[in-house]
Design a protein around this motif. Structure first.
Motif, PDB file in Angstrom:
ATOM      1  N   ALA A   1     -97.520  -5.395   5.492  1.00 32.08           N
ATOM      2  CA  ALA A   1     -97.791  -5.284   6.928  1.00 32.08           C
ATOM      3  C   ALA A   1     -99.288  -5.352   7.213  1.00 32.08           C
ATOM      4  N   GLN A   2    -100.093  -4.714   6.363  1.00 32.45           N
ATOM      5  CA  GLN A   2    -101.539  -4.771   6.548  1.00 32.45           C
ATOM      6  C   GLN A   2    -102.067  -6.191   6.364  1.00 32.45           C
ATOM      7  N   LEU A   3    -101.505  -6.898   5.408  1.00 32.11           N
ATOM      8  CA  LEU A   3    -101.918  -8.282   5.178  1.00 32.11           C
ATOM      9  C   LEU A   3    -101.604  -9.141   6.403  1.00 32.11           C
ATOM     10  N   CYS A   4    -100.416  -8.944   6.975  1.00 31.61           N
ATOM     11  CA  CYS A   4    -100.054  -9.699   8.177  1.00 31.61           C
ATOM     12  C   CYS A   4    -100.955  -9.320   9.347  1.00 31.61           C
ATOM     13  N   ALA A   5    -101.264  -8.041   9.486  1.00 32.52           N
ATOM     14  CA  ALA A   5    -102.133  -7.593  10.572  1.00 32.52           C
ATOM     15  C   ALA A   5    -103.495  -8.263  10.483  1.00 32.52           C
TER      16      ALA A   5
ATOM     17  N   VAL B   1    -105.532   7.008  10.564  1.00 33.49           N
ATOM     18  CA  VAL B   1    -106.072   5.926  11.391  1.00 33.49           C
ATOM     19  C   VAL B   1    -107.288   5.305  10.709  1.00 33.49           C
ATOM     20  N   ARG B   2    -108.172   6.135  10.163  1.00 36.22           N
ATOM     21  CA  ARG B   2    -109.374   5.639   9.495  1.00 36.22           C
ATOM     22  C   ARG B   2    -109.028   4.834   8.241  1.00 36.22           C
ATOM     23  N   ILE B   3    -108.091   5.326   7.461  1.00 37.71           N
ATOM     24  CA  ILE B   3    -107.702   4.610   6.246  1.00 37.71           C
ATOM     25  C   ILE B   3    -107.040   3.287   6.608  1.00 37.71           C
ATOM     26  N   ASP B   4    -106.231   3.297   7.666  1.00 38.69           N
ATOM     27  CA  ASP B   4    -105.597   2.054   8.126  1.00 38.69           C
ATOM     28  C   ASP B   4    -106.640   1.019   8.513  1.00 38.69           C
ATOM     29  N   ARG B   5    -107.662   1.430   9.281  1.00 34.20           N
ATOM     30  CA  ARG B   5    -108.707   0.488   9.676  1.00 34.20           C
ATOM     31  C   ARG B   5    -109.471   0.006   8.450  1.00 34.20           C
ATOM     32  N   ALA B   6    -109.723   0.886   7.515  1.00 32.29           N
ATOM     33  CA  ALA B   6    -110.430   0.491   6.291  1.00 32.29           C
ATOM     34  C   ALA B   6    -109.646  -0.577   5.534  1.00 32.29           C
ATOM     35  N   LYS B   7    -108.320  -0.447   5.486  1.00 30.13           N
ATOM     36  CA  LYS B   7    -107.488  -1.448   4.812  1.00 30.13           C
ATOM     37  C   LYS B   7    -107.666  -2.820   5.458  1.00 30.13           C
ATOM     38  N   LYS B   8    -107.635  -2.847   6.783  1.00 27.37           N
ATOM     39  CA  LYS B   8    -107.784  -4.120   7.480  1.00 27.37           C
ATOM     40  C   LYS B   8    -109.159  -4.733   7.223  1.00 27.37           C
TER      41      LYS B   8
ATOM     42  N   ALA C   1    -107.477 -11.523   1.377  1.00 24.51           N
ATOM     43  CA  ALA C   1    -107.004 -12.670   2.149  1.00 24.51           C
ATOM     44  C   ALA C   1    -106.721 -13.857   1.249  1.00 24.51           C
ATOM     45  N   TYR C   2    -105.737 -14.667   1.660  1.00 20.71           N
ATOM     46  CA  TYR C   2    -105.315 -15.844   0.880  1.00 20.71           C
ATOM     47  C   TYR C   2    -105.787 -17.122   1.548  1.00 20.71           C
TER      48      TYR C   2
ATOM     49  N   ALA D   1     -95.184 -15.954  20.812  1.00 16.70           N
ATOM     50  CA  ALA D   1     -95.900 -14.928  20.050  1.00 16.70           C
ATOM     51  C   ALA D   1     -95.007 -14.375  18.945  1.00 16.70           C
ATOM     52  N   VAL D   2     -93.721 -14.205  19.251  1.00 16.13           N
ATOM     53  CA  VAL D   2     -92.785 -13.688  18.248  1.00 16.13           C
ATOM     54  C   VAL D   2     -92.504 -14.735  17.179  1.00 16.13           C
ATOM     55  N   THR D   3     -92.226 -15.983  17.602  1.00 15.89           N
ATOM     56  CA  THR D   3     -91.940 -17.009  16.601  1.00 15.89           C
ATOM     57  C   THR D   3     -93.163 -17.257  15.709  1.00 15.89           C
ATOM     58  N   ASP D   4     -94.357 -17.214  16.304  1.00 17.49           N
ATOM     59  CA  ASP D   4     -95.575 -17.413  15.514  1.00 17.49           C
ATOM     60  C   ASP D   4     -95.824 -16.241  14.567  1.00 17.49           C
ATOM     61  N   PHE D   5     -95.482 -15.038  15.005  1.00 19.58           N
ATOM     62  CA  PHE D   5     -95.608 -13.872  14.129  1.00 19.58           C
ATOM     63  C   PHE D   5     -94.781 -14.076  12.859  1.00 19.58           C
ATOM     64  N   PHE D   6     -93.541 -14.501  13.034  1.00 20.36           N
ATOM     65  CA  PHE D   6     -92.683 -14.683  11.856  1.00 20.36           C
ATOM     66  C   PHE D   6     -93.094 -15.921  11.060  1.00 20.36           C
ATOM     67  N   ARG D   7     -93.778 -16.864  11.689  1.00 17.19           N
ATOM     68  CA  ARG D   7     -94.353 -17.982  10.930  1.00 17.19           C
ATOM     69  C   ARG D   7     -95.457 -17.480  10.014  1.00 17.19           C
ATOM     70  N   ILE D   8     -96.313 -16.599  10.524  1.00 15.74           N
ATOM     71  CA  ILE D   8     -97.351 -15.998   9.691  1.00 15.74           C
ATOM     72  C   ILE D   8     -96.715 -15.210   8.543  1.00 15.74           C
ATOM     73  N   VAL D   9     -95.671 -14.461   8.850  1.00 14.32           N
ATOM     74  CA  VAL D   9     -94.954 -13.721   7.809  1.00 14.32           C
ATOM     75  C   VAL D   9     -94.453 -14.677   6.728  1.00 14.32           C
ATOM     76  N   SER D  10     -93.851 -15.786   7.147  1.00 16.62           N
ATOM     77  CA  SER D  10     -93.310 -16.758   6.193  1.00 16.62           C
ATOM     78  C   SER D  10     -94.402 -17.352   5.307  1.00 16.62           C
ATOM     79  N   LEU D  11     -95.533 -17.707   5.913  1.00 14.04           N
ATOM     80  CA  LEU D  11     -96.641 -18.280   5.135  1.00 14.04           C
ATOM     81  C   LEU D  11     -97.173 -17.279   4.116  1.00 14.04           C
ATOM     82  N   LEU D  12     -97.302 -16.029   4.518  1.00 19.15           N
ATOM     83  CA  LEU D  12     -97.830 -15.012   3.605  1.00 19.15           C
ATOM     84  C   LEU D  12     -96.817 -14.659   2.517  1.00 19.15           C
ATOM     85  N   GLU D  13     -95.536 -14.740   2.846  1.00 16.99           N
ATOM     86  CA  GLU D  13     -94.520 -14.538   1.804  1.00 16.99           C
ATOM     87  C   GLU D  13     -94.678 -15.584   0.706  1.00 16.99           C
ATOM     88  N   LYS D  14     -94.871 -16.835   1.100  1.00 12.14           N
ATOM     89  CA  LYS D  14     -95.049 -17.909   0.116  1.00 12.14           C
ATOM     90  C   LYS D  14     -96.318 -17.694  -0.696  1.00 12.14           C
TER      91      LYS D  14
END
Length: 321
Positions: A188-192, A268-275, A320-321, A19-32
């Motif tokens: 962070a919101q994009l990754c979430a 909390v509401r604004i955070d959910r709206a972002k997602k 989303a990309y 779960a941790v390694t995959d999380f940072f894989r998602i981070v890496s893909l979104l960075e690119k």
């Protein structure tokens, strides 16, 4: 670039580790995809002399080096450990203990996932700290490590440099909070929104710094607000629901989180709206209603004040990309 050390202990859950390694894989893909420079390099560190260890179920994990021989890292992460092997989990070897002590004394981040706290608790380095863990192991761990202060919450707790979680979802909550501190709310919101563990409505809000307390009653209020942001309760109704007086709820909530209850709910509401803006095709009006605002114009003004952009601009910039 930050170096992330994942400490592989014999009998750790492969699901927690990956779960941790995959999380940072998602981070890496979104960075690119977003044109950002690579920000994280992951290293698997063996909490043993052998670099090839068996995770729970006999799954072989090949690590990069023993912990005691590793170079300093910025974040150390301890995956959860299978229950039956917890009582047989040894303390880290002497040189590994010295490595961990240097890391903690430098106030570098440590993240323990559920029962992953055990190797660290055995060292005494987290004595006196508040620690979140899985509810089923709370009595056993508290009895074994009497100088630690264990809790069992769904999400995560932070005490100084230690982040600790009580569930798989809590692990992602903590990782997103660390990411938000490091790379900002937008990323962070994009990754979430791209995590595949649940829908945006079920994800905890990314609100770093609001779980640095040990008020269990206020944590319960936070978790209820995070799960039900669309509901409109007055302070009186919220206080009554959780057995507080209005004055006491406002005082304790503000002391614990740094925010008054109505401001916390607003975030909390604004955070959910972002997602929802990032991950779906709902209209701004539909999103406003889903997060608890009937007045769409008010929602747009509030969102712009909190996020710096209107909802439409946020979606265009962070879609989303």
């Amino acid at each position: 670039m930050k170096n992330i050390g994942i400490v592989v202990t014999p009998g750790c859950w492969a699901m927690s580790l990956f779960a941790v390694t995959d999380f940072f894989r998602i981070v890496s893909l979104l960075e690119k995809q977003t044109g950002l420079a690579a920000g994280y390099r992951v290293h698997l560190l063996a909490n043993a002399a052998d670099t090839r260890l068996d995770a729970a179920g006999g799954i072989a994990i090949e690590t990069d080096s023993p912990l005691e021989e590793a170079r300093p890292v910025d974040w150390l992460i301890f995956p959860a450990i299978e229950g039956p092997v917890l009582e047989h989990t040894p303390s880290p070897p002497r040189r590994a203990l010295a490595y961990l002590a240097r890391h903690c004394e430098a106030n570098r981040v440590v993240l323990t996932l559920s029962t992953g706290i055990v190797p660290l608790a055995a060292t005494g380095l987290v004595n006196g700290l508040r620690i979140n863990t899985h509810w089923a192991f709370l009595p056993t761990l508290q009895q074994r490590y009497t100088e630690c202060h264990f809790r069992a919450r769904e999400s995560y707790l932070q005490d100084r440099w230690l982040y600790s979680t009580g569930s798989l979802h809590g692990s992602f909550d903590a990782l997103l909070a660390l990411l938000a501190n490091d790379r900002g709310d937008h990323f962070a919101q994009l990754c979430a929104a791209h995590l595949l563990v649940s829908s945006p409505i079920q994800m905890r809000p990314v609100l770093p710094g609001t779980r640095r307390h040990d008020d269990a009653a206020i944590l319960a209020v936070q978790e209820w607000l995070e799960s039900n942001p669309q509901l409109s309760l007055s302070l009186e109704q919220l206080a009554s629901r959780f057995g507080f007086s209005e004055r006491n709820l406002k005082r304790r909530f503000t002391l614990a989180t740094g925010l008054a209850p109505h401001l916390y709910l607003q975030k909390v509401r604004i955070d959910r709206a972002k997602k929802l803006l990032i991950s779906g095709a709902l209209s701004v009006q539909q999103i406003a209603h889903q997060v608890g605002y009937e007045n769409v114009s008010y929602f747009i003004r509030l969102f712009q004040r909190e996020a710096g952009d209107t909802p439409a601009q946020w979606r265009k910039t962070n879609g989303a990309y």
